[in-house]
Each structure stands twice: as structure tokens, then as C-alpha cells.
Design a protein around this motif. Structure first.
Motif, mmCIF file in Angstrom:
data_model
loop_
_atom_site.group_PDB
_atom_site.id
_atom_site.type_symbol
_atom_site.label_atom_id
_atom_site.label_comp_id
_atom_site.label_asym_id
_atom_site.label_seq_id
_atom_site.Cartn_x
_atom_site.Cartn_y
_atom_site.Cartn_z
ATOM 1 N N ALA A 14 -23.020 -46.457 3.044
ATOM 2 C CA ALA A 14 -24.047 -45.938 2.147
ATOM 3 C C ALA A 14 -25.084 -47.026 1.879
ATOM 4 O O ALA A 14 -24.727 -48.182 1.647
ATOM 5 N N GLY A 15 -26.361 -46.633 1.927
ATOM 6 C CA GLY A 15 -27.437 -47.575 1.716
ATOM 7 C C GLY A 15 -28.001 -48.168 3.002
ATOM 8 O O GLY A 15 -29.087 -48.759 3.001
ATOM 9 N N ASP A 16 -27.279 -48.011 4.090
ATOM 10 C CA ASP A 16 -27.735 -48.539 5.375
ATOM 11 C C ASP A 16 -28.855 -47.684 5.961
ATOM 12 O O ASP A 16 -29.163 -46.588 5.480
ATOM 13 N N SER A 17 -29.438 -48.200 7.040
ATOM 14 C CA SER A 17 -30.469 -47.481 7.779
ATOM 15 C C SER A 17 -29.984 -47.211 9.198
ATOM 16 O O SER A 17 -29.133 -47.933 9.726
ATOM 17 N N ARG A 70 -36.880 -40.777 2.210
ATOM 18 C CA ARG A 70 -35.856 -41.629 2.829
ATOM 19 C C ARG A 70 -35.928 -41.581 4.362
ATOM 20 O O ARG A 70 -35.640 -42.574 5.029
ATOM 21 N N ASN A 87 -33.330 -44.053 6.167
ATOM 22 C CA ASN A 87 -33.084 -45.173 5.260
ATOM 23 C C ASN A 87 -32.294 -44.691 4.044
ATOM 24 O O ASN A 87 -32.251 -43.498 3.752
ATOM 25 N N SER A 88 -31.705 -45.641 3.341
ATOM 26 C CA SER A 88 -30.951 -45.334 2.117
ATOM 27 C C SER A 88 -29.978 -44.180 2.349
ATOM 28 O O SER A 88 -29.928 -43.216 1.573
ATOM 29 N N LYS A 90 -26.871 -41.725 2.515
ATOM 30 C CA LYS A 90 -25.876 -41.327 1.526
ATOM 31 C C LYS A 90 -24.712 -40.641 2.252
ATOM 32 O O LYS A 90 -24.897 -40.082 3.338
ATOM 33 N N ASP A 93 -25.309 -37.348 3.811
ATOM 34 C CA ASP A 93 -26.077 -37.268 5.049
ATOM 35 C C ASP A 93 -25.166 -37.179 6.277
ATOM 36 O O ASP A 93 -25.654 -37.009 7.401
#
Length: 120
Positions: A14-17, A70, A87-88, A90, A93
Motif C-alpha cells: 500500500a502506498g507504492d506506485s 492517483r 500511485n498511492s 490501496k 486496487d
């Protein structure tokens, strides 16, 4: 024979791209819509983003509300390709992401999908 080939899906936190790519062959999609859909486990396939040709060097983009701000969709006409910068990320996703392209105004061509898994 038309083929859409996705790549780039993998396991991330989580938070990765992550950047997904889709290259088409067998037909020129430079003046139509190309985009992305996804299917999460146990859910229906849903629209994610699209980019539609609107003239020389001009694209109209559209996003699902859940990814606005995002995700960014982009096109490369020379490569007959569409990309999705995510991006970002969750956990929600997490899904199989499908590349698609239109014939006239109908989403008629689909890739096999690439798995994106976002761990919490």
C-alpha cells in the motif's frame, strides 16, 4: 489478428506506485479510445481509465472516481500503446487489470489481463 498485451502487474505494498503497459498489434488504434478496466475478486469488471484521440497530439482522458488523482492514463501513438501510472495504491486496487480498445465507440478488443496485488 489483433492482440493487446499487458505487462507490469505485480505484488506491491500500500502506498507504492506501479506502471502498467499495453501494446497493441494487428490494428492501428491511434485514432480511437484505449483504456483500462479491472476486475477485483468476487466483483464485476469496472472501468478505470481511458484516453481518446481528439486530434493531433490531443487526448481526452477520463477516470473512474475511485482512481481520480492517483492514476494517470497516457498514450503513445507511435507504439500503438496505452499506459496506466498508478500511485498511492490501496489494497482495494487489487484486481486483474485489462487493457481495451474500441472499434467505433464499442470496447471491442481486450487483453488477457495482468494481476495487480496491493498488500496492506
Amino acid at each position: 489478428q489483433v492482440q493487446l498485451t499487458e505487462s507490469g502487474g505485480r505484488l506491491v505494498q500500500a502506498g507504492d506506485s506501479l506502471r502498467l503497459s499495453c501494446v497493441a498489434s494487428g490494428r492501428d488504434f491511434s485514432r480511437t479510445s484505449m483504456g483500462w478496466f479491472r476486475r477485483a475478486p468476487g466483483k464485476e469488471r469496472e472501468f478505470v481509465a481511458r484516453a481518446t484521440w481528439r486530434g493531433e497530439l490531443s487526448w481526452e482522458v477520463d477516470y473512474a472516481n475511485s482512481v481520480k488523482g492517483r492514476f494517470t492514463v497516457s498514450r503513445d501513438s507511435d507504439k500503438n500503446a496505452v499506459y496506466l501510472q498508478m500511485n498511492s495504491l490501496k489494497p482495494e486496487d487489487t484486481a486483474v487489470y485489462y487493457c481495451a480498445a474500441t472499434r467505433d465507440t464499442t470496447w471491442s478488443y481486450w487483453g488477457q489481463g495482468t494481476q495487480v496485488t496491493v498488500s496492506s
